[in-house]
Motif scaffolding. Structure first.
Motif, PDB file in Angstrom:
ATOM      1  N   ALA A  39      77.347  22.754  64.612  1.00  0.00           N
ATOM      2  CA  ALA A  39      76.366  22.690  63.527  1.00  0.00           C
ATOM      3  C   ALA A  39      74.951  22.950  64.055  1.00  0.00           C
ATOM      4  O   ALA A  39      74.175  23.690  63.438  1.00  0.00           O
ATOM      5  CB  ALA A  39      76.431  21.331  62.832  1.00  0.00           C
ATOM      6  N   ALA A  40      74.598  22.376  65.189  1.00  0.00           N
ATOM      7  CA  ALA A  40      73.272  22.607  65.772  1.00  0.00           C
ATOM      8  C   ALA A  40      73.104  24.070  66.161  1.00  0.00           C
ATOM      9  O   ALA A  40      72.040  24.661  65.943  1.00  0.00           O
ATOM     10  CB  ALA A  40      73.068  21.707  66.993  1.00  0.00           C
ATOM     11  N   GLY A  41      74.136  24.676  66.710  1.00  0.00           N
ATOM     12  CA  GLY A  41      74.074  26.101  67.057  1.00  0.00           C
ATOM     13  C   GLY A  41      73.872  26.973  65.831  1.00  0.00           C
ATOM     14  O   GLY A  41      73.103  27.936  65.862  1.00  0.00           O
ATOM     15  N   ALA A  42      74.549  26.657  64.734  1.00  0.00           N
ATOM     16  CA  ALA A  42      74.394  27.429  63.494  1.00  0.00           C
ATOM     17  C   ALA A  42      72.969  27.300  62.947  1.00  0.00           C
ATOM     18  O   ALA A  42      72.388  28.283  62.487  1.00  0.00           O
ATOM     19  CB  ALA A  42      75.408  26.955  62.462  1.00  0.00           C
ATOM     20  N   ILE A  43      72.396  26.118  63.017  1.00  0.00           N
ATOM     21  CA  ILE A  43      71.029  25.909  62.537  1.00  0.00           C
ATOM     22  C   ILE A  43      70.035  26.685  63.405  1.00  0.00           C
ATOM     23  O   ILE A  43      69.130  27.343  62.893  1.00  0.00           O
ATOM     24  CB  ILE A  43      70.692  24.401  62.499  1.00  0.00           C
ATOM     25  N   VAL A  44      70.210  26.640  64.719  1.00  0.00           N
ATOM     26  CA  VAL A  44      69.325  27.365  65.625  1.00  0.00           C
ATOM     27  C   VAL A  44      69.407  28.863  65.359  1.00  0.00           C
ATOM     28  O   VAL A  44      68.390  29.554  65.308  1.00  0.00           O
ATOM     29  CB  VAL A  44      69.664  27.041  67.098  1.00  0.00           C
ATOM     30  N   TRP A  45      70.608  29.399  65.174  1.00  0.00           N
ATOM     31  CA  TRP A  45      70.786  30.825  64.910  1.00  0.00           C
ATOM     32  C   TRP A  45      70.094  31.232  63.607  1.00  0.00           C
ATOM     33  O   TRP A  45      69.415  32.245  63.550  1.00  0.00           O
ATOM     34  CB  TRP A  45      72.260  31.174  64.857  1.00  0.00           C
ATOM     35  N   ARG A  46      70.233  30.443  62.571  1.00  0.00           N
ATOM     36  CA  ARG A  46      69.620  30.752  61.277  1.00  0.00           C
ATOM     37  C   ARG A  46      68.096  30.733  61.374  1.00  0.00           C
ATOM     38  O   ARG A  46      67.417  31.610  60.857  1.00  0.00           O
ATOM     39  CB  ARG A  46      70.111  29.741  60.229  1.00  0.00           C
ATOM     40  N   LEU A  47      67.534  29.745  62.056  1.00  0.00           N
ATOM     41  CA  LEU A  47      66.087  29.663  62.219  1.00  0.00           C
ATOM     42  C   LEU A  47      65.557  30.811  63.072  1.00  0.00           C
ATOM     43  O   LEU A  47      64.478  31.340  62.809  1.00  0.00           O
ATOM     44  CB  LEU A  47      65.689  28.311  62.809  1.00  0.00           C
ATOM     45  N   PHE A  48      66.303  31.218  64.091  1.00  0.00           N
ATOM     46  CA  PHE A  48      65.888  32.347  64.920  1.00  0.00           C
ATOM     47  C   PHE A  48      65.848  33.627  64.097  1.00  0.00           C
ATOM     48  O   PHE A  48      64.915  34.418  64.214  1.00  0.00           O
ATOM     49  CB  PHE A  48      66.823  32.517  66.110  1.00  0.00           C
TER      50      PHE A  48
END
Length: 138
Positions: A39-48
């Motif tokens: 979940a944290a990886g998905a959030i980081v990818w979306r924000l990037f």
């Protein structure tokens, strides 16, 4: 004097039934940790993708020659050298009201400096280039 170690005996039924200790569920903790990482990886990818480096990045170098009916601006657009772009240039008055707006074409080349004179309806105090994108045919 001798010491005796007595074990505490509770009267049956008085304090309820004692539970046996539950075995730890390490697999559950590991699964929850893995799920949190995904979940944290998905959030980081979306924000990037949303806020990271953009394909067209404008930057105002300077504005000058401010009059009651116009303002001159020099700006640079970081983009691929073999692409053209269209940028929106906007001027604002002291009250924050938009007093001038134009779409300016940026030619091919590595970060060309674009000079543009923007006509305004009132005296501007600032100018900005809020967005650039692929060249639009008009």
């Amino acid at each position: 004097m001798t010491e005796t170690h007595a074990t505490t005996q509770y009267p049956p039924g008085r304090y309820g039934r004692r539970r046996e200790p539950q075995p730890r569920r390490r697999w559950l903790v590991a699964c929850l940790a893995a799920l949190a990482l995904v979940a944290a990886g998905a959030i980081v990818w979306r924000l990037f993708q949303q806020y990271g480096p953009q394909e067209y990045e404008p930057q105002v170098q300077r504005f000058y020659d401010v009059t009651d009916d116009g303002i001159s601006v020099d700006f640079v657009v970081r983009k691929d050298a073999d692409t053209e772009a269209t940028c929106r240039v906007r001027a604002r008055s002291a009250s924050g009201e938009e007093v001038g707006l134009a779409e300016v074409d940026v030619p091919k080349g590595a970060e060309p400096v674009v000079s543009y004179r923007l006509a305004t309806s009132d005296r501007p105090v600032t100018v900005e280039v809020p967005a650039c994108g692929p060249l639009r045919s008009r």
